[in-house]
Design a protein around this motif. Sequence first.
Motif, PDB file in Angstrom:
ATOM      1  N   LEU A  65      -6.378   3.166   8.629  1.00 10.63           N
ATOM      2  CA  LEU A  65      -5.554   2.559   9.520  1.00 10.63           C
ATOM      3  C   LEU A  65      -6.535   1.290  10.204  1.00 10.63           C
ATOM      4  CD1 LEU A  65      -4.319   5.760  11.513  1.00 10.63           C
ATOM      5  CD2 LEU A  65      -2.899   3.840  10.332  1.00 10.63           C
ATOM      6  N   GLU A  66      -7.552   1.276  10.342  1.00  6.53           N
ATOM      7  CA  GLU A  66      -8.558   0.120  10.860  1.00  6.53           C
ATOM      8  C   GLU A  66      -8.232  -0.987  10.019  1.00  6.53           C
ATOM      9  OE1 GLU A  66     -12.282   1.626  10.842  1.00  6.53           O
ATOM     10  OE2 GLU A  66     -11.984   3.163  12.601  1.00  6.53           O
ATOM     11  N   THR A  67      -7.946  -0.899   8.729  1.00  9.09           N
ATOM     12  CA  THR A  67      -8.130  -2.061   7.700  1.00  9.09           C
ATOM     13  C   THR A  67      -6.673  -2.374   7.225  1.00  9.09           C
ATOM     14  OG1 THR A  67      -8.550  -0.692   5.795  1.00  9.09           O
ATOM     15  CG2 THR A  67     -10.375  -1.731   7.213  1.00  9.09           C
ATOM     16  N   PHE A  68      -5.576  -1.419   8.009  1.00 11.84           N
ATOM     17  CA  PHE A  68      -4.299  -1.678   7.341  1.00 11.84           C
ATOM     18  C   PHE A  68      -3.476  -2.750   7.691  1.00 11.84           C
ATOM     19  CE2 PHE A  68       0.025  -0.113   6.490  1.00 11.84           C
ATOM     20  CZ  PHE A  68      -0.061   0.567   5.263  1.00 11.84           C
ATOM     21  N   PRO A  69      -2.995  -3.671   6.830  1.00 16.12           N
ATOM     22  CA  PRO A  69      -2.399  -4.787   7.144  1.00 16.12           C
ATOM     23  C   PRO A  69      -1.155  -4.675   8.146  1.00 16.12           C
ATOM     24  CG  PRO A  69      -1.253  -3.946   4.964  1.00 16.12           C
ATOM     25  CD  PRO A  69      -2.553  -3.153   5.440  1.00 16.12           C
ATOM     26  N   ARG A 128       0.907  -1.336  -0.046  1.00 22.71           N
ATOM     27  CA  ARG A 128      -0.016  -0.114   0.097  1.00 22.71           C
ATOM     28  C   ARG A 128       0.978   1.094   0.053  1.00 22.71           C
ATOM     29  NH1 ARG A 128      -5.226  -1.066   3.846  1.00 22.71           N
ATOM     30  NH2 ARG A 128      -6.046   0.531   2.215  1.00 22.71           N
ATOM     31  N   LEU A 129       1.704   1.220  -0.853  1.00 25.05           N
ATOM     32  CA  LEU A 129       2.838   2.413  -1.060  1.00 25.05           C
ATOM     33  C   LEU A 129       2.230   3.630  -1.168  1.00 25.05           C
ATOM     34  CD1 LEU A 129       5.865   3.153  -1.013  1.00 25.05           C
ATOM     35  CD2 LEU A 129       5.593   2.470  -3.758  1.00 25.05           C
ATOM     36  N   MET A 130       1.487   3.826  -2.213  1.00 28.27           N
ATOM     37  CA  MET A 130       0.546   5.197  -2.361  1.00 28.27           C
ATOM     38  C   MET A 130      -0.118   5.829  -1.118  1.00 28.27           C
ATOM     39  SD  MET A 130       0.979   7.541  -4.618  1.00 28.27           S
ATOM     40  CE  MET A 130       1.940   6.556  -6.041  1.00 28.27           C
ATOM     41  N   LEU A 131      -0.749   4.947  -0.581  1.00 29.12           N
ATOM     42  CA  LEU A 131      -1.582   5.212   0.556  1.00 29.12           C
ATOM     43  C   LEU A 131      -0.474   5.723   1.833  1.00 29.12           C
ATOM     44  CD1 LEU A 131      -4.690   3.406   2.292  1.00 29.12           C
ATOM     45  CD2 LEU A 131      -2.957   4.351   3.709  1.00 29.12           C
ATOM     46  N   ARG A 132       0.633   5.119   1.937  1.00 30.87           N
ATOM     47  CA  ARG A 132       1.652   5.296   2.934  1.00 30.87           C
ATOM     48  C   ARG A 132       2.210   6.764   2.311  1.00 30.87           C
ATOM     49  NH1 ARG A 132       4.255   1.077   5.868  1.00 30.87           N
ATOM     50  NH2 ARG A 132       3.464  -0.993   5.142  1.00 30.87           N
ATOM     51  N   LEU A 133       2.356   6.908   1.185  1.00 28.75           N
ATOM     52  CA  LEU A 133       2.967   8.334   0.927  1.00 28.75           C
ATOM     53  C   LEU A 133       2.147   9.465   0.769  1.00 28.75           C
ATOM     54  CD1 LEU A 133       4.984   7.182  -2.507  1.00 28.75           C
ATOM     55  CD2 LEU A 133       5.679   7.940  -0.452  1.00 28.75           C
ATOM     56  N   GLN A 134       0.780   9.169   0.739  1.00 23.05           N
ATOM     57  CA  GLN A 134      -0.415  10.348   0.608  1.00 23.05           C
ATOM     58  C   GLN A 134      -0.464  10.542   2.377  1.00 23.05           C
ATOM     59  OE1 GLN A 134      -3.514   8.555  -1.502  1.00 23.05           O
ATOM     60  NE2 GLN A 134      -2.640   9.409  -3.056  1.00 23.05           N
ATOM     61  N   ALA A 135      -0.314   9.409   3.174  1.00 25.76           N
ATOM     62  CA  ALA A 135      -0.711   9.799   4.471  1.00 25.76           C
ATOM     63  C   ALA A 135       0.426  10.542   5.112  1.00 25.76           C
ATOM     64  CB  ALA A 135      -0.896   8.402   5.237  1.00 25.76           C
ATOM     65  N   ILE A 182      -8.649  13.234   7.599  1.00 29.23           N
ATOM     66  CA  ILE A 182      -8.428  12.810   8.988  1.00 29.23           C
ATOM     67  C   ILE A 182      -9.373  11.527   8.893  1.00 29.23           C
ATOM     68  CG2 ILE A 182      -8.874  13.067  11.544  1.00 29.23           C
ATOM     69  CD1 ILE A 182      -7.984  15.796  11.032  1.00 29.23           C
ATOM     70  N   LYS A 183     -10.581  11.706   8.587  1.00 28.40           N
ATOM     71  CA  LYS A 183     -11.457  10.502   8.491  1.00 28.40           C
ATOM     72  C   LYS A 183     -11.009   9.597   7.721  1.00 28.40           C
ATOM     73  CE  LYS A 183     -16.615   9.863   8.289  1.00 28.40           C
ATOM     74  NZ  LYS A 183     -17.823  10.208   8.081  1.00 28.40           N
ATOM     75  N   ASN A 184     -10.638   9.871   6.530  1.00 28.57           N
ATOM     76  CA  ASN A 184     -10.290   8.691   5.590  1.00 28.57           C
ATOM     77  C   ASN A 184      -8.868   7.982   6.023  1.00 28.57           C
ATOM     78  OD1 ASN A 184     -12.286   9.158   3.811  1.00 28.57           O
ATOM     79  ND2 ASN A 184     -10.947  10.639   2.563  1.00 28.57           N
ATOM     80  N   LEU A 185      -8.079   8.778   6.788  1.00 30.34           N
ATOM     81  CA  LEU A 185      -6.733   7.989   7.271  1.00 30.34           C
ATOM     82  C   LEU A 185      -7.066   6.965   8.461  1.00 30.34           C
ATOM     83  CD1 LEU A 185      -3.851   7.934   7.655  1.00 30.34           C
ATOM     84  CD2 LEU A 185      -3.580   9.907   8.882  1.00 30.34           C
TER      85      LEU A 185
END
Length: 423
Positions: A252-256, A111-118, A245-248
């Motif tokens: 995080l709730e479903t992050f591996p 989940r590289l792109m999600l990490r970078l965006q966060a 904030i809500k999306n993050l």
Amino acid sequence: MKQLQAAKKEQDGGDDKKLLQKKKVKELKILDSKCAQNLSIFLGSFRIPYEEIKDAVLEVNEKVLTESIVQSLIKLLPVQEQLSVLGEMKDDYNDLAESEQFGVVMSSVKRLMLRLQATLFKLQFEEQLSNIKPDVVSVTAACEELSKSQTFSKLLEITLLVGNYLNAGSRNGKAFGFSISYLCKLRDTKSADLKQTLLHFLADVCQEQYPEVMSFVDELIHVEKASRVSAETLQKNLDMMGRQIKNLEKDLETFPPPQNDKDQFVEKMSSFVGTAHEQYEKLDLLHKNMEKHYSDLGVYFVFDPRKISVEEFFGDINTFKNMFQQAVKENQKRKETEEKIKRAKLAREKAEKEKEEKLKKNQLLDINAEGDETGIMDGLLEALQSGAAFRRKRGPRQADSTVSLSQLVLETFSPTSDELATH
């Protein structure tokens, strides 16, 4: 000569071979040339081993991952489909171009792109707060200043009074109020000689008869900042922050689970999102308070806050404030000019008066001198006609050396008694 040609040919052949080998190594297999070139330029300026970049992403290492670097990675990294293909080409790593090698390394990050965006959101969060909060505070403070300013209210009363006086007898006379936007139009009404405006007159009246009103400028110190605030942009930025904030939180709730010991994404982001949510709630509360103040201001000044924006309303107030200050300066300059003209006029009149008095004085002196001589001649003629001149005796000349003209004439022309007897 032949040996030199042979050596040169051998050298040229060697260079061609190196170029072919280099070209073969850099041949692209997945990425297009433009994407690969941009990524290569970025990696060349970054100059950090690919594995260290990957570890920095896993660790959310803000010392390595600056805002500009994360933005570049988000923009330049291949799409997920290409990364997945590159991830299956590990065995051909040495045969891949530089940009594709980097893709192979980064493809192992889940989940590289999600990490970078966060990570980018975390890096920019404080800046977003510093952009939104001061605007909210400025508008709120400006609303409070306007509603509490007695001097500004007094100025509006005087303006209404002047307006009703000018409009007496017309349908606009006896008005109970006016729109704030009309304050900026006071400069459009000019005097008969076109030298002054209604704003100049208002400023003059306030300065001479209501000097306390002049301090309204100092009481509205946040109006200028509020005039540059777009409530619409403010709302959009606040909403975007809330969504991020809500999306993050959901991600995080479903992050591996961490993929290795260096993976600290969930741990660091969970801590960050808790603090960010708390700060957002406070900011949202401040924003709601700002909206209430502006709504109350609409009731106080009788306008619809939904139709007149924050930027427009405070823009009119700020423009009027600047115009009023300018009018005061222009009035002062005009008065100074008039005073100079007045002093110059008085000086000219004084000089002319002194000149006239001096001229009259000189004329009087000339008249007196002419009168003395005329009196002497008249007396002489009268004495000759009456014979009195012949009855005077010669006497000894006075010791005084000063002799009048009549005495000199009598002494010169009067005969003695003996002379008269002989005739």
